[in-house]
Design a protein around this motif. Structure first.
Motif, PDB file in Angstrom:
ATOM      1  N   ALA A  15       0.839  -1.199   0.000  1.00 24.82           N
ATOM      2  CA  ALA A  15       0.000   0.000   0.000  1.00 24.82           C
ATOM      3  C   ALA A  15       0.875   1.249   0.000  1.00 24.82           C
ATOM      4  O   ALA A  15       2.033   1.227   0.424  1.00 24.82           O
ATOM      5  CB  ALA A  15      -0.928  -0.008   1.213  1.00 24.82           C
ATOM      6  N   VAL A  16       0.300   2.365  -0.473  1.00 24.74           N
ATOM      7  CA  VAL A  16       1.005   3.643  -0.540  1.00 24.74           C
ATOM      8  C   VAL A  16       0.130   4.713   0.086  1.00 24.74           C
ATOM      9  O   VAL A  16      -1.049   4.842  -0.263  1.00 24.74           O
ATOM     10  CB  VAL A  16       1.340   4.028  -1.996  1.00 24.74           C
ATOM     11  CG1 VAL A  16       1.949   5.433  -2.043  1.00 24.74           C
ATOM     12  CG2 VAL A  16       2.281   3.021  -2.623  1.00 24.74           C
ATOM     13  N   VAL A  17       0.713   5.493   1.012  1.00 23.16           N
ATOM     14  CA  VAL A  17       0.022   6.637   1.613  1.00 23.16           C
ATOM     15  C   VAL A  17       0.851   7.881   1.304  1.00 23.16           C
ATOM     16  O   VAL A  17       2.020   7.957   1.660  1.00 23.16           O
ATOM     17  CB  VAL A  17      -0.149   6.467   3.138  1.00 23.16           C
ATOM     18  CG1 VAL A  17      -0.886   7.667   3.723  1.00 23.16           C
ATOM     19  CG2 VAL A  17      -0.902   5.186   3.446  1.00 23.16           C
ATOM     20  N   GLY A  18       0.237   8.861   0.647  1.00 22.54           N
ATOM     21  CA  GLY A  18       0.942  10.046   0.189  1.00 22.54           C
ATOM     22  C   GLY A  18       1.223  11.048   1.287  1.00 22.54           C
ATOM     23  O   GLY A  18       0.695  10.971   2.396  1.00 22.54           O
ATOM     24  N   GLU A  19       2.037  12.053   0.952  1.00 23.91           N
ATOM     25  CA  GLU A  19       2.464  13.061   1.918  1.00 23.91           C
ATOM     26  C   GLU A  19       1.291  13.859   2.463  1.00 23.91           C
ATOM     27  O   GLU A  19       0.303  14.111   1.782  1.00 23.91           O
ATOM     28  CB  GLU A  19       3.454  14.047   1.269  1.00 23.91           C
ATOM     29  CG  GLU A  19       4.721  13.437   0.767  1.00 23.91           C
ATOM     30  CD  GLU A  19       4.630  13.023  -0.684  1.00 23.91           C
ATOM     31  OE1 GLU A  19       3.493  12.897  -1.197  1.00 23.91           O
ATOM     32  OE2 GLU A  19       5.684  12.819  -1.304  1.00 23.91           O
ATOM     33  N   ALA A  20       1.431  14.261   3.726  1.00 25.97           N
ATOM     34  CA  ALA A  20       0.500  15.188   4.382  1.00 25.97           C
ATOM     35  C   ALA A  20      -0.925  14.665   4.385  1.00 25.97           C
ATOM     36  O   ALA A  20      -1.881  15.435   4.288  1.00 25.97           O
ATOM     37  CB  ALA A  20       0.555  16.563   3.708  1.00 25.97           C
ATOM     38  N   SER A  21      -1.089  13.359   4.512  1.00 25.53           N
ATOM     39  CA  SER A  21      -2.415  12.750   4.557  1.00 25.53           C
ATOM     40  C   SER A  21      -2.775  12.387   5.998  1.00 25.53           C
ATOM     41  O   SER A  21      -1.925  12.358   6.878  1.00 25.53           O
ATOM     42  CB  SER A  21      -2.474  11.504   3.665  1.00 25.53           C
ATOM     43  OG  SER A  21      -2.335  11.866   2.306  1.00 25.53           O
ATOM     44  N   VAL A  22      -4.064  12.100   6.207  1.00 23.66           N
ATOM     45  CA  VAL A  22      -4.564  11.783   7.540  1.00 23.66           C
ATOM     46  C   VAL A  22      -5.367  10.487   7.462  1.00 23.66           C
ATOM     47  O   VAL A  22      -6.281  10.359   6.630  1.00 23.66           O
ATOM     48  CB  VAL A  22      -5.460  12.911   8.093  1.00 23.66           C
ATOM     49  CG1 VAL A  22      -6.013  12.522   9.462  1.00 23.66           C
ATOM     50  CG2 VAL A  22      -4.677  14.209   8.192  1.00 23.66           C
ATOM     51  N   LEU A  23      -5.032   9.526   8.321  1.00 29.25           N
ATOM     52  CA  LEU A  23      -5.784   8.282   8.450  1.00 29.25           C
ATOM     53  C   LEU A  23      -6.478   8.292   9.800  1.00 29.25           C
ATOM     54  O   LEU A  23      -5.836   8.148  10.840  1.00 29.25           O
ATOM     55  CB  LEU A  23      -4.855   7.072   8.331  1.00 29.25           C
ATOM     56  CG  LEU A  23      -4.016   6.964   7.050  1.00 29.25           C
ATOM     57  CD1 LEU A  23      -3.121   5.734   7.109  1.00 29.25           C
ATOM     58  CD2 LEU A  23      -4.902   6.918   5.826  1.00 29.25           C
ATOM     59  N   ASP A  24      -7.789   8.511   9.786  1.00 33.20           N
ATOM     60  CA  ASP A  24      -8.543   8.509  11.034  1.00 33.20           C
ATOM     61  C   ASP A  24      -8.678   7.083  11.548  1.00 33.20           C
ATOM     62  O   ASP A  24      -8.345   6.109  10.847  1.00 33.20           O
ATOM     63  CB  ASP A  24      -9.926   9.132  10.788  1.00 33.20           C
ATOM     64  CG  ASP A  24     -10.577   9.634  12.064  1.00 33.20           C
ATOM     65  OD1 ASP A  24      -9.954   9.485  13.142  1.00 33.20           O
ATOM     66  OD2 ASP A  24     -11.690  10.162  11.999  1.00 33.20           O
ATOM     67  N   ILE A  25      -9.186   6.926  12.765  1.00 32.37           N
ATOM     68  CA  ILE A  25      -9.362   5.587  13.319  1.00 32.37           C
ATOM     69  C   ILE A  25     -10.437   4.846  12.523  1.00 32.37           C
ATOM     70  O   ILE A  25     -11.344   5.439  11.938  1.00 32.37           O
ATOM     71  CB  ILE A  25      -9.736   5.640  14.810  1.00 32.37           C
ATOM     72  CG1 ILE A  25     -11.077   6.371  15.002  1.00 32.37           C
ATOM     73  CG2 ILE A  25      -8.646   6.310  15.606  1.00 32.37           C
ATOM     74  CD1 ILE A  25     -11.573   6.342  16.426  1.00 32.37           C
ATOM     75  N   GLY A  26     -10.324   3.525  12.475  1.00 36.80           N
ATOM     76  CA  GLY A  26     -11.299   2.727  11.757  1.00 36.80           C
ATOM     77  C   GLY A  26     -11.176   2.818  10.255  1.00 36.80           C
ATOM     78  O   GLY A  26     -12.169   2.664   9.542  1.00 36.80           O
TER      79      GLY A  26
END
Length: 866
Positions: A319-330
């Motif tokens: 998987a890839v998560v880009g810069e300055a991103s937010v992963l909330d709970i759940g």
């Protein structure tokens, strides 16, 4: 203006159509109502329903935000968001987009009664056309917030822990200093410095892990009341986990090992570049080969309505998560899934395997965010890199820190006499003169050395990297890249030179390509970051606000490459923009605050971009041009010398304030050193407490003096207005750094109140940023999440605008959310993570808003493009 018009007393619809010479279909009642409201805010009578809001009526985003707020006060009318306004800049087009063709004012859109959330077994509530959930269990009332006694008790316990831990570290530092000084010769002193530094490093790395497993065990999805004893344990763990020196090894296999030691389930070949360390690590799962880029929030907890809610964050393989991103709970990403830069997943959102999403909240896209091919980077390479980092820290950096101070003091007479004054020296004026000289030598000498290093070393190292060539991670080239990034990003220097004509010379010296530049006196703000400065190009006449991050390095989990980032000429970039290496913007663009810069499609030129995912808006409007002044460039050339003189004085005040604080703290420790023979290590511990107390009081006093001379208030003017220069001085001279030490404690709102914020009782602040403290009002029992901001100003080209913002009681501002100026938020409102609440918005009581730009998440979308 041409087209259908609605006057203050509208004539029959048939007559209106005939006058316009347009279609014979009668004007709808919704159009009449919208035209009346728009006339009230634009002061234009009559208003054509075919007139462009911006080009014909001269409105701007603030005016249209007031229009949207007026519409929401009429429940019989369909709700309108700022995104609707920009996509449909005429009344007729707006009505077509937000209301059915047969709609009348009585045909209001239904309001969703969604109560779904992370704990709702019934499913999720749709956000736009993506399978998303609302940001929490809206329908379930939270437990009652604890009262004032628990608020004070928690603060007392936190203060005791802080004093005990900081006192222990001060005492240990004194013991190490004395032990190193007892060595016989340079070799002995170096050996002792290695041992002392190694012991300190081992303790600081392992102690947070032991505390986490002792106080918490394994994290589980729970809801904790803030200020409770359970929250107190949470705060201890969170503070220690993020203060661990292993966080400095971000992007290294050592960082991944640290997260595993805290309980995270992380697969093989994972690379994490975000320094925002997750806290509830047992709830974090990352599959093999995944990569998390820098500045990503994935803490596995959030604060909401007086509660701490913990929940899982799951990433599949590759998987890839880009810069300055937010992963909330759940939230979760499936195998080979991608989340773009400047994007977010709200609670309950799940990106299926092999899909690509972007935006806030995220929606599906065809854009591929894998920018670099993989390379060979096996387990042995990762292990050797980690081992080399440990050896470098133990044999180079830690001895320099542990023994360097003693070597300097012992060999510089002025420092020796200042820091070891003797029993009678404090009563003589010669001692204070020597202390003054010593502090000036260290402070200004260190500043000059930092300037020399930043201007030379990164340029030399940059020759070892070939642009657009793919390198494997954890080799010599990766080490060079890391050294360039760490050495060339000096916040103290960008704060010193930012918001002045000096910033372009500083950035040019460290490697930026700015030639030929057009001097405005405000080309860049005080916060500019990059990864390789010699591959950053900014065109002529471009102006940049604070918070720009130039991401000219791309990564996979095994490889990286550096590329040139070119920002076009005559652009304006707002706050908190993460500009990627593949950004598709050219000349004469307006990039709004928190915009997601597109990385595919046609090159955007001569337009404005707003939102995440971004969409086009007008580049500029008449009202902004009026603020910039009638003479344009002539005004700038005439007033720039005066602005330069004012900015130089501001820079001098900045240095004087910082130097005097350094001098006073040095003096405090000199007194502690003088009392060492009598009190032992306790003297230095007490001096450490006194230095912290003085620093906090000094920050408050500095703020009060600056605001007494010129208190920030509503302001609409050119950047060449003296009132704007005074605002720049307010941003630069006071410091809010010490306030961050008290995140998550009852002392944070107390300090805000001392700094001029109108703040209510029992506010929970987990890391909010307030650039204009006296212009903010925050109600009782609000919840402010990490990295959120209430920013009471905006600059667009040569125009500066500022107004007060009010947050009602029991409101929640999500992680990394930004509230703009002139905003009114009623009681009980919830703002989702990574949202951008635009200037002039008025949010009704109890609503849940989110997105970039923010809108009511409980209202369904009638247009699938919204």
């Amino acid at each position: 203006m041409t087209g259908k018009q609605v006057s203050e007393v509208p004539p029959p619809a048939e007559a209106l159509s005939a006058e316009a010479g347009g279609p014979t279909s009668p004007i709808t009642n919704v159009e009449e109502a919208f035209a009346r409201l728009l006339a009230d805010v634009t002061h234009v009578h009559p208003v054509s329903v075919d007139a462009d809001f911006f080009a014909d009526l001269g409105a701007d985003s603030l005016v249209m935000a007031h229009f949207c707020a007026l519409v929401r006060k009429h429940p019989e009318l369909p709700s309108v968001s700022m995104k609707d306004v920009y996509r449909n800049p005429t009344i007729s087009g707006l009505v077509t987009a937000v209301a059915p063709a047969e709609a009348t004012p009585s045909d209001a859109l239904p309001v969703a009664s969604g109560t779904a959330g992370i704990a709702d077994a019934a499913g999720t509530v749709g956000i736009r056309d993506a399978p998303a959930a609302t940001i929490g269990p809206i329908g379930a009332p939270p437990p009652t917030v604890r009262g004032t006694p628990h608020f004070h008790l928690c603060g007392a316990l936190q203060l005791m822990v802080f004093l005990a831990y900081s006192g222990f570290l001060a005492y240990a530092a004194v013991w190490g200093y004395v032990w190193i000084a007892a060595g016989d010769g340079v070799v002995s002193e170096y050996t002792r410095a290695v041992v002392a530094g190694g012991v300190a490093f081992l303790f600081l790395c392992t102690f947070p892990v032991l505390v986490k497993w002792t106080l918490v065990g394994r994290w589980k999805p729970v809801r904790l009341r803030v200020w409770s004893l359970a929250y107190f344990r949470f705060w201890i763990v969170r503070t220690l986990v993020r203060a661990n020196p292993l966080v400095l090894f971000v992007g290294s296999p050592l960082y991944v090992l640290y997260l595993r030691a805290l309980g995270a389930r992380i697969g093989r070949g994972v690379t994490v570049f975000s320094r925002i360390a997750p806290v509830c690590t047992d709830l974090l799962t990352i599959g093999d080969g995944s990569v998390i880029r820098k500045d990503v929030h994935f803490s596995c907890y959030r604060a909401r309505d007086g509660l701490i809610e913990t929940g899982p964050v799951t990433l599949g393989k590759d998987a890839v998560v880009g810069e300055a991103s937010v992963l909330d709970i759940g939230t979760s990403l499936g195998d080979r899934a991608q989340l773009g830069h400047a994007s977010s997943l709200h609670a309950g959102q799940a990106v299926p395997s092999d899909e690509r999403w972007h935006g806030s909240p995220a929606v599906p896209t065809d854009t591929d965010f894998r920018a670099v091919a993989p390379a060979r980077c096996g387990t042995l390479r990762r292990a050797l890199h980690g081992l080399l980092q440990i050896l470098t820290a133990l044999l180079v950096y830690l001895p320099a820190i542990a023994g360097g101070a003693w070597l300097i003091v012992d060999n510089v007479p002025q420092l020796a006499s200042a820091l070891r004054p003797g029993p009678t020296a404090l009563a003589t004026w010669q001692f204070y003169v020597e202390a003054l000289v010593a502090s000036a030598l260290l402070f200004f000498g260190g500043l000059a050395l930092a300037l020399l290093m930043v201007a030379t070393v990164p340029r030399l190292l940059g020759r070892a990297l070939t642009p657009d060539r793919v390198y494997p991670l954890y080799g010599i080239h990766y080490g060079v890249y890391r050294a360039i990034t760490l050495l060339s990003n000096r916040r103290a220097l960008t704060r010193l030179f930012g918001d002045s004509s000096a910033i372009v010379h500083y950035l040019g010296r460290i490697g930026y390509d700015l030639s030929p530049f057009e001097q405005t006196g405000s080309n860049f703000g005080t916060e500019v970051r990059h990864e390789t400065p010699h591959l950053a190009t900014v065109g002529r006449g471009t102006m940049v606000a604070d918070g720009l991050s130039i991401n000219n390095a791309d990564f996979s989990n095994t490889s990286f490459r550096v590329s040139r980032v070119s920002i076009g000429a005559h652009n304006f970039l707002g706050n908190r923009i993460s500009y990627p290496s593949r950004g598709r913007t050219g000349d004469n663009c307006l990039l709004a605050t928190k915009v997601m810069v597109p990385v595919d499609g046609e090159l955007r030129e001569g337009v404005g971009l707003l939102g995440s995912p971004s969409f086009e808006i007008p580049r500029s409007v008449r009202r902004d041009g009026d603020l910039a002044g009638p003479d344009g460039p002539e005004t700038a050339r005439r007033l720039l010398p005066a602005k330069n003189r004012h900015n130089v004085a501001t820079m001098g005040q900045y240095l004087a304030v910082r130097w005097f604080q350094f001098f006073a703290v040095s003096l405090i420790f000199a007194v502690g050193a003088e009392a060492y023979d009598e009190l032992g290590g306790a003297a230095v511990v007490l001096a450490n407490y006194a230095a912290i107390l003085f620093s906090v009081a000094y920050v408050v006093l500095t703020e009060r003096v600056v605001t007494a001379l010129n208190r920030p208030g509503p302001l609409f003017c050119s950047i060449y207005d003296r009132r704007f220069w005074q605002r720049e001085r307010y941003w630069k001279v006071p410091s809010e750094a010490y306030v961050r030490l008290f995140n998550g404690t009852p002392f944070k709102p107390l300090l805000w109140r001392m700094l001029g914020v109108r703040i209510g009782r029992r506010v929970f602040d987990d890391g909010c940023f307030l650039p204009e403290r006296p212009m903010v009002t925050i109600g009782d029992e609000c919840t402010l999440n990490a990295a959120c901001a209430i920013q009471c100003h905006s600059q667009e080209d040569g125009a500066f605008k500022s107004d007060r913002s009010v947050i009602g009681a029991r409101c929640t501002v999500g992680t990394n959310a930004l509230v703009h100026y002139g905003v009114t938020v009623a009681d009980g409102v919830e703002l989702a993570p990574d949202s951008f609440l635009m200037k002039g918005e008025s949010v009704p009581q109890g609503e849940v808003w989110g997105g970039n730009p923010a809108r009511n998440l409980n209202l369904p979308d009638t247009d699938p493009r919204r």
